[in-house]
Design a protein around this motif. Structure first.
Motif, mmCIF file in Angstrom:
data_model
loop_
_atom_site.group_PDB
_atom_site.id
_atom_site.type_symbol
_atom_site.label_atom_id
_atom_site.label_comp_id
_atom_site.label_asym_id
_atom_site.label_seq_id
_atom_site.Cartn_x
_atom_site.Cartn_y
_atom_site.Cartn_z
ATOM 1 N N PHE A 66 -8.009 -0.230 47.800
ATOM 2 C CA PHE A 66 -7.405 -0.875 48.963
ATOM 3 C C PHE A 66 -8.133 -0.481 50.251
ATOM 4 C CE2 PHE A 66 -4.026 -0.555 45.786
ATOM 5 C CZ PHE A 66 -3.604 -1.877 45.718
ATOM 6 N N PHE A 215 -10.849 -4.350 41.269
ATOM 7 C CA PHE A 215 -10.697 -4.102 42.701
ATOM 8 C C PHE A 215 -12.072 -3.945 43.367
ATOM 9 C CE2 PHE A 215 -6.483 -2.883 41.175
ATOM 10 C CZ PHE A 215 -5.656 -3.437 42.137
ATOM 11 N N GLU A 278 -5.542 -6.630 38.289
ATOM 12 C CA GLU A 278 -5.531 -6.500 39.746
ATOM 13 C C GLU A 278 -4.391 -7.306 40.351
ATOM 14 O OE1 GLU A 278 -8.514 -7.456 43.517
ATOM 15 O OE2 GLU A 278 -9.349 -7.091 41.522
ATOM 16 N N ARG A 282 -1.128 -5.568 42.330
ATOM 17 C CA ARG A 282 -0.861 -5.897 43.734
ATOM 18 C C ARG A 282 0.589 -6.330 43.956
ATOM 19 N NH1 ARG A 282 -5.157 -6.123 47.164
ATOM 20 N NH2 ARG A 282 -7.251 -6.126 46.234
ATOM 21 N N PRO A 285 2.108 -2.137 43.937
ATOM 22 C CA PRO A 285 1.109 -1.065 43.803
ATOM 23 C C PRO A 285 1.707 0.332 43.813
ATOM 24 C CG PRO A 285 1.012 -2.059 45.988
ATOM 25 C CD PRO A 285 1.908 -2.929 45.165
#
Length: 307
Positions: A66, A215, A278, A282, A285
């Motif tokens: 992130f 990611f 992913e 999301r 998380p």
């Protein structure tokens, strides 16, 4: 594997301290669910203070995955993640020891028809899951509704192994546990038209893995999902669970089977899986298991990502 059986050796004094700890935990999880959530958050805050190595790994993973978040936002996410880990400790015990009816009230299930359709057609299912902190209670809740076999690694402590397996299998009496390395056993289960819980989201080393982005970071990704689906003639059905913020329980989602899977190449299959991972992570998380060194294995010549 055979069903776990109690042995007289478990009464040996070397197990007394573990029995004591398990007994205290059993008493604690008789408390109301809302209170257990609060206690879990307190435990998570303590873990954040003392588990320095795991904290560093989780913080590094959040930094890698992130980069668009500010340092303050990642710090907040890290705290919530450890709170989720603390709650998971009590969810594990709830899964093992709560009466089935009490546990079932926490389940909000979507998409069960995908598993039922495969069962009616005699089709094996790879229930593709992730290492969320809620995986223990998610598997227990779904196991009350549909038979699920599971990949299993024996615990080093035989008493804890007995308690863990007994707790997991009591909701799912027709299920079987399959050693993680027992490829033949897994294929046999799939060809028999059964569903098996399987998670391809951890770093299992360079062997039988290829590097595809996760990611945006090259990640050693196992190719076994494609092999199992092809050799076991099985559908790959994604499965996620999420602890609901309102304290009403857990949303269990059985997604539609992956279409045209396996595809033309293992690389495209692995990329497709990582893109799904992913997307799923999301969604919540803070509930993912970030303390695992997911990017430990690196491409040749690439620098290490963990201290």
């Amino acid at each position: 594997m055979d069903r776990p059986r109690f042995r007289a050796a478990f009464l040996h004094p070397r197990y007394w301290l573990l029995w004591l700890g398990l007994g205290v935990l059993w008493l604690v999880v008789q408390l109301p669910y809302a209170l257990l959530l609060k206690l879990g958050r307190v435990l998570g805050a303590l873990m954040l203070l003392v588990a320095k190595s795991r904290r560093r790994i989780a913080a590094r993973n959040l930094e890698l995955c992130f980069p668009e978040l500010s340092a303050a936002e990642r710090a907040r996410l890290l705290r919530e993640n450890f709170a989720s880990n603390g709650i998971a400790f009590f969810e594990m015990a709830m899964s093992w020891w709560w009466p089935s009816a009490r546990l079932a009230r926490l389940a909000h299930v979507e998409g069960l028809e995908h598993l039922q359709a495969a069962q009616q057609e005699g089709q094996g299912v790879i229930l593709m899951s992730l290492h969320f902190t809620t995986l223990e209670i998610g598997a227990s809740l779904l196991g009350q509704l549909h038979t699920i076999d599971g990949m299993y690694r024996e615990h080093k402590n035989p008493l804890f192994d007995y308690i863990q397996r007994h707790g997991r299998e009591r909701h799912n009496l027709d299920a079987s546990a399959i050693e993680r390395d027992d490829v033949r056993g897994m294929l046999k289960v799939l060809r028999a038209g059964r569903a098996i819980w399987y998670a391809p989201d951890q770093d299992y080393g360079r062997k039988q893995s290829i590097f595809v982005p996760l990611f945006g970071v090259p990640a050693a990704t196992v190719t076994a999902t494609s092999k199992f689906a092809r050799l076991g003639k099985a559908r790959v059905v994604p499965f996620t669970q999420q602890r609901l913020a309102d304290g009403s329980g857990y949303r269990l989602t059985i997604h539609p089977p992956l279409a045209d899977f396996p595809g033309d190449s293992e690389e495209s299959d692995c990329l497709r899986i990582n893109q799904w991972i992913e997307q799923a992570v999301r969604q919540c998380p803070e509930q993912y298991l970030w303390a695992h060194r997911r990017f430990k294995t690196r491409p040749e010549g690439a620098p290490k990502l963990y201290a």
